[in-house]
Design an enzyme around this catalytic site. Sequence first.
Site, mmCIF file in Angstrom:
data_model
loop_
_atom_site.group_PDB
_atom_site.id
_atom_site.type_symbol
_atom_site.label_atom_id
_atom_site.label_comp_id
_atom_site.label_asym_id
_atom_site.label_seq_id
_atom_site.Cartn_x
_atom_site.Cartn_y
_atom_site.Cartn_z
ATOM 1 N N HIS A 100 84.349 87.370 87.895
ATOM 2 C CA HIS A 100 85.473 88.163 87.386
ATOM 3 C C HIS A 100 85.604 87.963 85.881
ATOM 4 O O HIS A 100 85.110 86.986 85.318
ATOM 5 C CB HIS A 100 86.780 87.776 88.083
ATOM 6 C CG HIS A 100 87.259 86.396 87.718
ATOM 7 N ND1 HIS A 100 86.721 85.259 88.285
ATOM 8 C CD2 HIS A 100 88.184 85.976 86.827
ATOM 9 C CE1 HIS A 100 87.311 84.197 87.764
ATOM 10 N NE2 HIS A 100 88.197 84.594 86.858
ATOM 11 N N ASP A 102 88.757 87.821 83.057
ATOM 12 C CA ASP A 102 90.172 87.527 83.210
ATOM 13 C C ASP A 102 91.071 88.729 82.909
ATOM 14 O O ASP A 102 90.927 89.406 81.882
ATOM 15 C CB ASP A 102 90.577 86.350 82.310
ATOM 16 C CG ASP A 102 90.011 85.028 82.821
ATOM 17 O OD1 ASP A 102 89.748 84.917 84.038
ATOM 18 O OD2 ASP A 102 89.824 84.112 82.000
ATOM 19 N N HIS A 257 82.948 85.310 84.788
ATOM 20 C CA HIS A 257 82.735 83.917 85.179
ATOM 21 C C HIS A 257 83.048 83.709 86.653
ATOM 22 O O HIS A 257 83.672 84.563 87.297
ATOM 23 C CB HIS A 257 83.522 82.962 84.280
ATOM 24 C CG HIS A 257 84.980 83.271 84.186
ATOM 25 N ND1 HIS A 257 85.461 84.293 83.409
ATOM 26 C CD2 HIS A 257 86.061 82.719 84.784
ATOM 27 C CE1 HIS A 257 86.777 84.350 83.516
ATOM 28 N NE2 HIS A 257 87.167 83.411 84.360
ATOM 29 N N ARG A 272 94.405 76.833 81.305
ATOM 30 C CA ARG A 272 93.791 77.927 80.553
ATOM 31 C C ARG A 272 94.804 78.558 79.609
ATOM 32 O O ARG A 272 95.963 78.774 79.986
ATOM 33 C CB ARG A 272 93.289 78.994 81.537
ATOM 34 C CG ARG A 272 92.513 80.106 80.869
ATOM 35 C CD ARG A 272 92.136 81.173 81.857
ATOM 36 N NE ARG A 272 93.200 82.141 82.032
ATOM 37 C CZ ARG A 272 93.265 83.026 83.022
ATOM 38 N NH1 ARG A 272 92.319 83.066 83.945
ATOM 39 N NH2 ARG A 272 94.260 83.869 83.106
HETATM 40 O O1 AKG Z 1 88.441 76.861 87.367
HETATM 41 C C1 AKG Z 1 87.536 77.290 86.645
HETATM 42 O O2 AKG Z 1 86.537 76.649 86.374
HETATM 43 C C2 AKG Z 1 87.648 78.674 86.069
HETATM 44 C C3 AKG Z 1 88.776 79.410 86.683
HETATM 45 C C4 AKG Z 1 88.996 80.742 86.053
HETATM 46 O O3 AKG Z 1 88.610 81.742 86.572
HETATM 47 C C5 AKG Z 1 89.664 80.820 84.757
HETATM 48 O O4 AKG Z 1 90.018 79.793 84.180
HETATM 49 O O5 AKG Z 1 89.858 81.929 84.264
HETATM 50 FE FE FE2 Z 2 89.006 83.430 85.306
#
Ligand code: AKG
Ligand code: FE2
Length: 288
Positions: A100, A102, A257, A272
């Site tokens: 996906h 973000d 990702h 994040r």
């Molecule tokens: O937990 C992770 O490594 C990435 C999760 C994710 O999709 C994000 O942080 O946008």
């Molecule tokens: Fe993500």
Amino acid sequence: MTATAISIEPLTVTIGAEVSGIDLSDAPSPDAAAEIRSALLDRKVLVFRGQRLTPDAHRAFAAALGELTPAHPVVPGLDAEHPEIYVLDSGDGGKAPVWHTDVTFMRRPPLGSVLRAVSLPPTGGDTCWTDLEAAYGALSPQLRRLADELDAVHDGRKDFEEYLHVRLGGEGNTWEGERVRTLDPVVHPVVRVHPETGRRSLFVNPGFTTRIADVTDTESRALLDVFFAAIGRPEHSVRHRWQAGDLVVWDNRSTAHYAVDDYGTTPRVMHRITIRGDQPVGPGPRAG
Ligand SMILES: O=C(O)CCC(=O)C(=O)O
Ligand SMILES: [Fe+2]
């Protein structure tokens, strides 16, 4: 620009670099921030190891790269002091084992994300990023021409509708200055022209893209199958094995990702912060 001590080592041919020679506990100088922004355009994913940042330092670093968004369109931030920090807690739905990009279910998805490891399982829990410019480039020229003219629907309801209505009583967070109360699907071009580099990427993702617009259901399904198959090839991807103190920044306009869910019920927590982006733009005027 004055010389900085930053060093940028590519991790694969197409995507990813490890950045060293900078301590992010102090907000970077304007020169250092410019160097990091330029490396981000070039490498798409930047890994900083051994930083061990506080939430405040995480935010100060992200803010040096651009204007920050609230944590998430629906989910509120870490706490009242850190409304920009989105907590991904494996024990509370914070897993993302699907390719996906973000927040593509909003009209203006973030420019980039800055992810910090807070609590890691002893093994597993890697994150993979894949290059959507390479995915576009891997399509045949004929299919690229078709993709250039298509739009796609992005829908966040599968992931966030229940959270919005059951956990938050229909009062989401703010995004682009407006309170989010419904997650109406949005339409973006299938091929996104990067606003800074001018390069094209295949801007659809299995996480949020539900349909190709203005074609039949059968055509939409078949086209999405073809596009999704082009996304996430190992040849176009980089995989990060997290260690305490790591921070990763990615360009959310040209990558997708996938958070590998191979650590069972062991707790894993990430923070994040997203940088404000613009509305995706396609390659040219649409016919008709
Ligand atoms: O937990 C992770 O490594 C990435 C999760 C994710 O999709 C994000 O942080 O946008
Ligand atoms: Fe993500």
